[in-house]
Write an enzyme that holds these catalytic residues in place. Sequence first.
Site, PDB file in Angstrom:
ATOM      1  N   ASN A 121       3.205  -5.759  -1.157  1.00 39.92           N
ATOM      2  CA  ASN A 121       3.346  -4.310  -0.993  1.00 39.92           C
ATOM      3  C   ASN A 121       2.139  -3.572  -1.574  1.00 39.92           C
ATOM      4  O   ASN A 121       1.667  -2.597  -0.997  1.00 39.92           O
ATOM      5  CB  ASN A 121       4.644  -3.817  -1.650  1.00 39.92           C
ATOM      6  CG  ASN A 121       5.814  -3.911  -0.687  1.00 39.92           C
ATOM      7  OD1 ASN A 121       5.657  -4.362   0.454  1.00 39.92           O
ATOM      8  ND2 ASN A 121       6.984  -3.493  -1.115  1.00 39.92           N
ATOM      9  N   CYS A 141       9.909   2.262  -1.079  1.00 36.29           N
ATOM     10  CA  CYS A 141       9.312   1.044  -1.641  1.00 36.29           C
ATOM     11  C   CYS A 141       7.913   1.234  -2.227  1.00 36.29           C
ATOM     12  O   CYS A 141       7.710   0.986  -3.415  1.00 36.29           O
ATOM     13  CB  CYS A 141       9.251  -0.040  -0.573  1.00 36.29           C
ATOM     14  SG  CYS A 141      10.868  -0.631  -0.111  1.00 36.29           S
TER      15      CYS A 141
END
Length: 432
Positions: free
Chosen positions: A208, A260
């Site tokens: 990520n 996220c």
Amino acid sequence: MNISIIGSGYVGLVTGACFAELGNKVICADNDAEKISHLKKGSVPIYEPGLEELIKLNLKNKRLKFTSSIKAAVQASEVIFIAVGTPALENGEADLTGIENVARAIAQNMDGYRLIVEKSTVPVETCAWVKKTIATYIKKGHKFDVVSNPEFLREGSAINDFTHPDRIVVGVESIKAKQIMTDLYQPLNRPILITNIKSAELIKHASNAFLATKISFINAIARICDKVGADIKEVAQGMGLDNRIGRYFLHAGIGYGGSCFPKDMDAFITIAEKLGYDFKILKAVRDTNEEQKAFVLQKIKDTLWIIKDKTIAVLGLAFKPNTDDLRNSPSIDLINALIQEGAKIKVYDPQAMEKAKKILKNVVFCKNAYQAAEGADCLIIATEWNEFKELDFIKLKKKLKRALIVDGRNIYNPKLFMDLGFTYIGVGRGNG
Ligand code: UDX
């Protein structure tokens, strides 16, 4: 297999519904009894394409059940997924209270071997803590394994991401755990990478963080494009054709958002700090993302001069298309900044209107893009919904008080708009 999923949010519901669809018997648990009673009737509290249908189908064929009792879930299943939320604390650190509570509850209710699978996004070393917690609270000498199996689901395409993942990452410590996890995922016929637990935990945060880095990098290049008159779309295309770089996540815009990336970046930077490493690259990525929102606001100011009392239409509220999720949406930040400057805001989003009504005050909610454009001095594209790509731009122009488009997601061809008589401002399209 008999599987339980503790935590019925985005990740838990998608994981539960998909495992049921693969033929397993799944129990999804959550401590929110009201949510569970809705889910039992097939009513899904979130918008995720295909999810409600999948849940209804598997409820009907009795492969999927819902419960508010962790005990019932733990006792009925050999494999237990932890998919509870890990929200950010004030200092950016992930709040792992939910994980600890679930680990303790699992330990107290186990009546035989259990495989506990950590699926929520957590900092490295969380599984070690889960293991310690279970060992502390376990009643008899039941055996158990802990596994790290991070999720890589994107909102809006979560079901497809589950069924067609690029890779399945499984961090294990025992042959038994490896075997169960391999059997569980084998029907998907996708690459399974078996690693040690800490590597698996790190793969999630590292992936990520890398994707967020790509976005901030291209946003920084967009700034240069504006200064010299280059077009970021062409630059990104030229970069992306290099296989080593790849064309994904090179779309410049008003910054990344969602549940996220911002949270994971904060958590990763904090955990690195705790481990004694100053993760400077990621701090710069985060700062660049914040600057990007301010930069788009400045572009609007540079064109409209005074924002106070101007009417501004904003198309798109969700943090990205195909979701109604407003968490950390750059669109909402931009709207709040414009309101601060005294603008009158009209908004429209194809899915997120209901949720937006709860968090946005003093804005006019419109039925469609044309109604939002009516009498506006400027129209901003804040989320790249397909619907906005197919608008009748001549009609739109007639509705606007001033034909000014700020294309915050670069979805339009600037030339087309300029030919139609609009003032077009994109992000890194070489025009200020
Ligand atoms: C992300 C990860 O992709 C997923 O693997 C992880 O499990 C959860 O976080 P998600 O937050 O659903 O998924 O959305 P994603 O499609 O990755 O987009 C995140 C944000 O980045 C959005 O605000 C999007 O608009 C922005 N973005 C994405 C860009 O600004 N440019 C891009 O090129 C790509």
